[in-house]
Enzyme design. Sequence first.
Site, PDB file in Angstrom:
ATOM      1  N   TYR A 100       0.836  -1.194   0.000  1.00 33.19           N
ATOM      2  CA  TYR A 100       0.000   0.000   0.000  1.00 33.19           C
ATOM      3  C   TYR A 100       0.876   1.252   0.000  1.00 33.19           C
ATOM      4  CZ  TYR A 100      -4.158  -2.755   1.200  1.00 33.19           C
ATOM      5  OH  TYR A 100      -5.207  -3.628   1.185  1.00 33.19           O
ATOM      6  N   TYR A 139      -0.217 -10.099   0.091  1.00 38.97           N
ATOM      7  CA  TYR A 139       0.868  -9.646   0.988  1.00 38.97           C
ATOM      8  C   TYR A 139       0.753 -10.352   2.334  1.00 38.97           C
ATOM      9  CZ  TYR A 139      -2.951  -6.589   2.529  1.00 38.97           C
ATOM     10  OH  TYR A 139      -4.158  -6.110   2.956  1.00 38.97           O
ATOM     11  N   ARG A 149      -2.765 -12.142   2.967  1.00 42.26           N
ATOM     12  CA  ARG A 149      -4.083 -11.700   2.486  1.00 42.26           C
ATOM     13  C   ARG A 149      -4.235 -12.072   1.018  1.00 42.26           C
ATOM     14  NH1 ARG A 149      -7.763  -8.343   3.792  1.00 42.26           N
ATOM     15  NH2 ARG A 149      -8.937 -10.177   3.256  1.00 42.26           N
ATOM     16  N   HIS A 152      -7.000  -8.384  -3.028  1.00 45.30           N
ATOM     17  CA  HIS A 152      -8.355  -7.837  -2.837  1.00 45.30           C
ATOM     18  C   HIS A 152      -8.363  -6.344  -3.082  1.00 45.30           C
ATOM     19  CE1 HIS A 152      -6.327  -7.256   1.014  1.00 45.30           C
ATOM     20  NE2 HIS A 152      -7.097  -6.194   1.169  1.00 45.30           N
ATOM     21  N   HIS A 154     -10.616  -3.027  -1.675  1.00 45.59           N
ATOM     22  CA  HIS A 154     -11.627  -2.538  -0.729  1.00 45.59           C
ATOM     23  C   HIS A 154     -12.635  -1.666  -1.477  1.00 45.59           C
ATOM     24  CE1 HIS A 154      -9.258  -3.529   2.971  1.00 45.59           C
ATOM     25  NE2 HIS A 154      -8.241  -3.387   2.159  1.00 45.59           N
TER      26      HIS A 154
END
Lengths: 232, 170
Positions: A100, A139, A149, A152, A154
């Site tokens: 991120y 990640y 995870r 994905h 959000h």
Amino acid sequence: MTYRPAADGTHPPLLSPGYRSTALRAPSHAPVVLPQGLTELAGPALAGPSGPSDHDLTRQHAGEPIGQRIIVFGRVLDSDGRAVPDSLVEIWQANAAGRYAHARDDWPAPLDPNFTGGGRVVTGSDGSYSFTTIKPGAYPWGNHHNAWRPAHIHLSLFGRAFTQRLVTQMYFPDDPLFAQDPIFGSVPDEKARMRMVSTFDLDATRADWALAYRFDVVLRGRDQTPFEEPHE
Amino acid sequence: MSETPSQTVGPFLSIGLTWPDGHLVVPAGSPGAVRISGTLYDGAGEPVPDGLIETWQADAEGRFDDPLFGFGRASTRPDGSWEVVTVKPGATGDGQAPHVDVSVFARGLLDRVVTRIYFPDEAAANAADPVLSALPPDRAATLVATDAGPGELRFDIRLRGEGETVFFVI
């Protein structure tokens, strides 16, 4: 008029021990039933601080981001099948390497100077929306041994009323990481869980440019009069 | 059709959810403006630095005529604090005391939690409010902001444990 509650098993319990961060953040008291009044039946009509590139996350910087270009599209509907038009959809995600663009993400995968990972769009009259972005990477996140995870995106949706507010995550088909992920697995009902998985759509791919994934989001539907939900 | 499930916002919600002026329901300094500020706490009494508070309310006359009015959004800061600048909503005419609906999102919350802010200068209306009056007094007290000076109110939100805020299912 009221908005119907979801069927049992649709939404995750707030206290989900497999997802460790819920332990100190899930309320211990059972929630109090609030009758739906004007405040709950109205909702904000938002555009947000939107700009021309908000729907295309690949054009928010001087250069092209690294990774596989994808189109994420679908419709926002309520559970009666009615379109939810003119409603703000916001997305945020990791880059192609699973990192991120955030000061507190310390996973040592490369940052991409051409990718921030935030997008906004308002649904059309038929509830449709579309983003162009980069397929995010998986990640590790330290929740448990070898925790990763699944890839994905959000999504945040307002719907038409305060009762319809929803934040969810869109996953990609056939991800091998589903079975070990306690956030995906927090949704008790398997069919409900699989409604968070997008569908690869060859017809919607743009030739020589981007793959495409369809993701329809279904918000709460309405009853004309409040009564007990029939069993499904 | 069946609903899409809820999931957590995760820790990096500020990439997609925060707006620079989201906390200004009305411009600061507007007539009747009130600043509602507080801290979001977890069950260990620690501040939640990766939370998001959204507010939704009627206008000062108790109406929802303008769907562009009444929404506020504030990220929590590293110390868990947040603030929204708004006006006190009027009574909505359905027997409820003036109130602001609140959604709380954070890493570790798999679904939003919903609460309400009531106002400390509305003692009579609060006593008659069907939601507040049905709660034990110590629980009801978690929903009433406290006076913090002219134009200032304080509303802390405790997700769990001692002094836990009342949360609603709607």
